[in-house]
Design a protein around this motif. Structure first.
Motif, PDB file in Angstrom:
ATOM      1  N   ASN A  64       4.413   8.678   8.611  1.00 55.77           N
ATOM      2  CA  ASN A  64       5.455   7.702   8.919  1.00 55.77           C
ATOM      3  C   ASN A  64       4.984   6.301   8.566  1.00 55.77           C
ATOM      4  OD1 ASN A  64       7.065   9.766   9.984  1.00 55.77           O
ATOM      5  ND2 ASN A  64       6.152   9.543  12.011  1.00 55.77           N
ATOM      6  N   TYR A  65       5.877   5.488   8.067  1.00 52.66           N
ATOM      7  CA  TYR A  65       5.507   4.124   7.695  1.00 52.66           C
ATOM      8  C   TYR A  65       5.219   3.298   8.954  1.00 52.66           C
ATOM      9  CZ  TYR A  65      10.506   3.383   8.649  1.00 52.66           C
ATOM     10  OH  TYR A  65      11.752   3.352   9.225  1.00 52.66           O
ATOM     11  N   PRO A  66       4.299   2.338   8.860  1.00 53.29           N
ATOM     12  CA  PRO A  66       3.994   1.484  10.020  1.00 53.29           C
ATOM     13  C   PRO A  66       5.085   0.446  10.239  1.00 53.29           C
ATOM     14  CG  PRO A  66       2.734   0.769   8.124  1.00 53.29           C
ATOM     15  CD  PRO A  66       3.453   2.020   7.701  1.00 53.29           C
ATOM     16  N   GLY A  67       5.018  -0.235  11.358  1.00 45.58           N
ATOM     17  CA  GLY A  67       6.034  -1.232  11.681  1.00 45.58           C
ATOM     18  C   GLY A  67       5.978  -2.450  10.783  1.00 45.58           C
ATOM     19  N   ASN A  68       4.790  -2.756  10.234  1.00 48.79           N
ATOM     20  CA  ASN A  68       4.638  -3.965   9.413  1.00 48.79           C
ATOM     21  C   ASN A  68       4.848  -3.653   7.926  1.00 48.79           C
ATOM     22  OD1 ASN A  68       2.276  -2.457   9.347  1.00 48.79           O
ATOM     23  ND2 ASN A  68       0.961  -4.227   9.036  1.00 48.79           N
ATOM     24  N   THR A  69       6.007  -3.100   7.625  1.00 43.86           N
ATOM     25  CA  THR A  69       6.365  -2.857   6.233  1.00 43.86           C
ATOM     26  C   THR A  69       7.803  -3.261   5.991  1.00 43.86           C
ATOM     27  OG1 THR A  69       6.524  -1.214   4.459  1.00 43.86           O
ATOM     28  CG2 THR A  69       7.072  -0.458   6.675  1.00 43.86           C
ATOM     29  N   ASP A  70       8.048  -3.757   4.783  1.00 48.99           N
ATOM     30  CA  ASP A  70       9.399  -4.102   4.370  1.00 48.99           C
ATOM     31  C   ASP A  70      10.057  -2.917   3.683  1.00 48.99           C
ATOM     32  OD1 ASP A  70      11.518  -6.010   4.048  1.00 48.99           O
ATOM     33  OD2 ASP A  70      11.005  -6.134   1.926  1.00 48.99           O
ATOM     34  N   LEU A  71       9.280  -1.844   3.470  1.00 53.62           N
ATOM     35  CA  LEU A  71       9.734  -0.677   2.719  1.00 53.62           C
ATOM     36  C   LEU A  71      10.000   0.468   3.690  1.00 53.62           C
ATOM     37  CD1 LEU A  71       7.003  -1.035  -0.027  1.00 53.62           C
ATOM     38  CD2 LEU A  71       9.358  -1.891  -0.139  1.00 53.62           C
TER      39      LEU A  71
ATOM     40  N   SER B   2       2.419 -11.784   8.813  1.00 56.18           N
ATOM     41  CA  SER B   2       1.566 -12.041   7.647  1.00 56.18           C
ATOM     42  C   SER B   2       0.912 -10.753   7.138  1.00 56.18           C
ATOM     43  CB  SER B   2       0.476 -13.052   8.004  1.00 56.18           C
ATOM     44  OG  SER B   2       1.039 -14.279   8.394  1.00 56.18           O
ATOM     45  N   SER B   3       0.976  -9.700   7.936  1.00 58.12           N
ATOM     46  CA  SER B   3       0.300  -8.455   7.563  1.00 58.12           C
ATOM     47  C   SER B   3       1.216  -7.463   6.861  1.00 58.12           C
ATOM     48  CB  SER B   3      -0.266  -7.784   8.825  1.00 58.12           C
ATOM     49  OG  SER B   3       0.787  -7.290   9.657  1.00 58.12           O
ATOM     50  N   PHE B   4       2.490  -7.846   6.628  1.00 57.13           N
ATOM     51  CA  PHE B   4       3.441  -6.904   6.042  1.00 57.13           C
ATOM     52  C   PHE B   4       2.958  -6.363   4.700  1.00 57.13           C
ATOM     53  CE2 PHE B   4       6.180  -7.346   9.398  1.00 57.13           C
ATOM     54  CZ  PHE B   4       7.420  -6.778   9.189  1.00 57.13           C
ATOM     55  N   ASP B   5       2.877  -5.031   4.636  1.00 63.37           N
ATOM     56  CA  ASP B   5       2.524  -4.288   3.417  1.00 63.37           C
ATOM     57  C   ASP B   5       1.125  -4.600   2.892  1.00 63.37           C
ATOM     58  OD1 ASP B   5       5.021  -2.871   3.201  1.00 63.37           O
ATOM     59  OD2 ASP B   5       5.925  -4.752   2.589  1.00 63.37           O
ATOM     60  N   ASN B   6       0.300  -5.245   3.695  1.00 61.19           N
ATOM     61  CA  ASN B   6      -1.076  -5.528   3.274  1.00 61.19           C
ATOM     62  C   ASN B   6      -1.978  -4.305   3.348  1.00 61.19           C
ATOM     63  OD1 ASN B   6      -0.636  -8.186   2.616  1.00 61.19           O
ATOM     64  ND2 ASN B   6      -1.327  -9.007   4.581  1.00 61.19           N
ATOM     65  N   TYR B   7      -1.483  -3.229   3.934  1.00 62.41           N
ATOM     66  CA  TYR B   7      -2.305  -2.017   4.038  1.00 62.41           C
ATOM     67  C   TYR B   7      -2.402  -1.273   2.706  1.00 62.41           C
ATOM     68  CZ  TYR B   7       2.338   0.085   4.583  1.00 62.41           C
ATOM     69  OH  TYR B   7       3.640   0.461   4.401  1.00 62.41           O
ATOM     70  N   HIS B   8      -1.566  -1.637   1.743  1.00 63.69           N
ATOM     71  CA  HIS B   8      -1.696  -1.041   0.415  1.00 63.69           C
ATOM     72  C   HIS B   8      -2.922  -1.641  -0.276  1.00 63.69           C
ATOM     73  CE1 HIS B   8       2.149   1.000   0.591  1.00 63.69           C
ATOM     74  NE2 HIS B   8       2.718  -0.123   1.001  1.00 63.69           N
ATOM     75  N   PRO B   9      -3.801  -0.817  -0.850  1.00 65.33           N
ATOM     76  CA  PRO B   9      -5.043  -1.319  -1.456  1.00 65.33           C
ATOM     77  C   PRO B   9      -4.840  -2.421  -2.487  1.00 65.33           C
ATOM     78  CG  PRO B   9      -5.105   1.074  -1.298  1.00 65.33           C
ATOM     79  CD  PRO B   9      -3.716   0.653  -0.909  1.00 65.33           C
TER      80      PRO B   9
ATOM     81  N   ALA C  68      -2.414  -4.638  -2.610  1.00 61.59           N
ATOM     82  CA  ALA C  68      -1.374  -5.544  -2.100  1.00 61.59           C
ATOM     83  C   ALA C  68      -1.428  -6.913  -2.780  1.00 61.59           C
ATOM     84  CB  ALA C  68      -1.524  -5.711  -0.592  1.00 61.59           C
ATOM     85  N   GLY C  69      -2.626  -7.392  -3.101  1.00 62.95           N
ATOM     86  CA  GLY C  69      -2.770  -8.709  -3.722  1.00 62.95           C
ATOM     87  C   GLY C  69      -2.233  -8.784  -5.137  1.00 62.95           C
ATOM     88  N   GLN C  70      -1.973  -7.628  -5.755  1.00 59.80           N
ATOM     89  CA  GLN C  70      -1.474  -7.605  -7.135  1.00 59.80           C
ATOM     90  C   GLN C  70      -0.039  -7.094  -7.229  1.00 59.80           C
ATOM     91  OE1 GLN C  70      -5.126  -5.288  -8.478  1.00 59.80           O
ATOM     92  NE2 GLN C  70      -4.822  -6.627 -10.243  1.00 59.80           N
ATOM     93  N   LEU C  71       0.574  -6.854  -6.088  1.00 57.76           N
ATOM     94  CA  LEU C  71       1.938  -6.337  -6.074  1.00 57.76           C
ATOM     95  C   LEU C  71       2.931  -7.477  -5.857  1.00 57.76           C
ATOM     96  CD1 LEU C  71       1.372  -3.157  -3.880  1.00 57.76           C
ATOM     97  CD2 LEU C  71       1.760  -3.225  -6.340  1.00 57.76           C
ATOM     98  N   TYR C  72       3.930  -7.527  -6.696  1.00 57.09           N
ATOM     99  CA  TYR C  72       4.932  -8.582  -6.601  1.00 57.09           C
ATOM    100  C   TYR C  72       6.331  -7.979  -6.666  1.00 57.09           C
ATOM    101  CZ  TYR C  72       1.069 -11.738  -7.565  1.00 57.09           C
ATOM    102  OH  TYR C  72      -0.118 -12.421  -7.498  1.00 57.09           O
ATOM    103  N   LYS C  73       7.200  -8.475  -5.809  1.00 56.56           N
ATOM    104  CA  LYS C  73       8.599  -8.072  -5.838  1.00 56.56           C
ATOM    105  C   LYS C  73       9.391  -9.140  -6.589  1.00 56.56           C
ATOM    106  CE  LYS C  73      12.576  -7.149  -2.852  1.00 56.56           C
ATOM    107  NZ  LYS C  73      13.055  -7.039  -1.458  1.00 56.56           N
ATOM    108  N   VAL C  74      10.182  -8.707  -7.546  1.00 55.25           N
ATOM    109  CA  VAL C  74      10.982  -9.633  -8.337  1.00 55.25           C
ATOM    110  C   VAL C  74      12.287  -9.913  -7.598  1.00 55.25           C
ATOM    111  CG1 VAL C  74      12.090 -10.038 -10.551  1.00 55.25           C
ATOM    112  CG2 VAL C  74       9.995  -8.676 -10.438  1.00 55.25           C
TER     113      VAL C  74
END
Length: 232
Positions: free
Chosen positions: A190-197, A45-52, A54-60
């Motif tokens: 380095n990117y963290p483990g909880n990222t899809d990117l 549930s924490s994936f990519d939530n570290y981006h400030p 994150a609540g406004q980012l959407y992947k199409v």
């Protein structure tokens, strides 16, 4: 009073020690499984939530309807779609495209020799908006942006150490698929483990046109060009 009750309880548990052990084991397993499930759910549930933002980012994603009636969601989108979303939907404040390479060979000149590194799925072309929408911290703690200049590239600290060891990689030139030079303009953590990117190299999006002119022209025109390497 209470010590006496405790003694009686302990004696009862000892007399029925098989059932006691069974109950304790069951309770322990239940608690352990509950903790593992909690950690698993919290991590995913924490994936990519570290981006400030994150609540406004959407992947199409693209909804693909197959001939047999099945419907699947494909992570790829046509290049033309991203700009169209920004132009036609007022709620879209910013848009960005990430165009990843499935495989690539990076050639690194080291003294009198050239070392070649095979990279798989961790290199992508990105425009300047990518670094405005997603937050990346420089290896030195400073903010890092991707230069719009063709050939500019930002890499992770992991990749910098892989290519150059302890030598400062800023300003170094590497070669993509033995055809195009890339100049390293920034190094990010380095990117963290909880990222899809999971990308270690971001190449300025303006380079794609000069590196692959025919593909860029076709992809911008064809709305049917859909694959997982192009993300909005």
């Amino acid at each position: 009073m209470y010590p006496q009750r405790l003694k009686i309880a302990l004696r009862t548990l000892w007399k029925q020690r098989f059932y006691t052990a069974l109950n304790v084991l069951g309770l322990s397993l239940g608690i352990a499984i509950g903790i593992i499930l909690f950690q698993f759910i919290r991590f995913h549930s924490s994936f990519d939530n570290y981006h400030p933002d994150a609540g406004q980012l959407y992947k199409v994603v693209t909804e693909v309807h197959l001939p047999d009636g099945a419907v699947i969601n494909e992570g790829g989108t046509p290049l033309a779609l991203t700009k169209a979303l920004k132009d036609q939907i007022p709620q879209v404040k910013k848009e960005t495209v990430l165009l990843s390479l499935k495989t690539a060979t990076i050639s690194v000149p080291l003294g009198n020799q050239v070392k070649h590194f095979a990279e798989h799925g961790n290199i992508a072309f990105a425009d300047a908006n990518w670094f405005n929408m997603f937050s990346y911290i420089g290896a030195a703690g400073n903010a890092v942006n991707l230069s719009p200049e063709p050939g500019a590239v930002v890499i992770t600290q992991r990749l910098a150490e892989k290519y150059f060891g302890s030598t400062n990689a800023i300003g170094k030139v590497v070669r993509l698929d033995n055809t195009n030079n890339l100049t390293i303009t920034g190094i990010i953590e380095n990117y963290p483990g909880n990222t899809d990117l999971k990308f270690d190299m971001f190449i300025a999006g303006s380079s794609f046109r000069s590196f692959y002119p025919q593909q860029e022209a076709d992809m911008n025109k064809a709305w049917g060009w859909i694959n997982s390497t192009t993300q909005s």
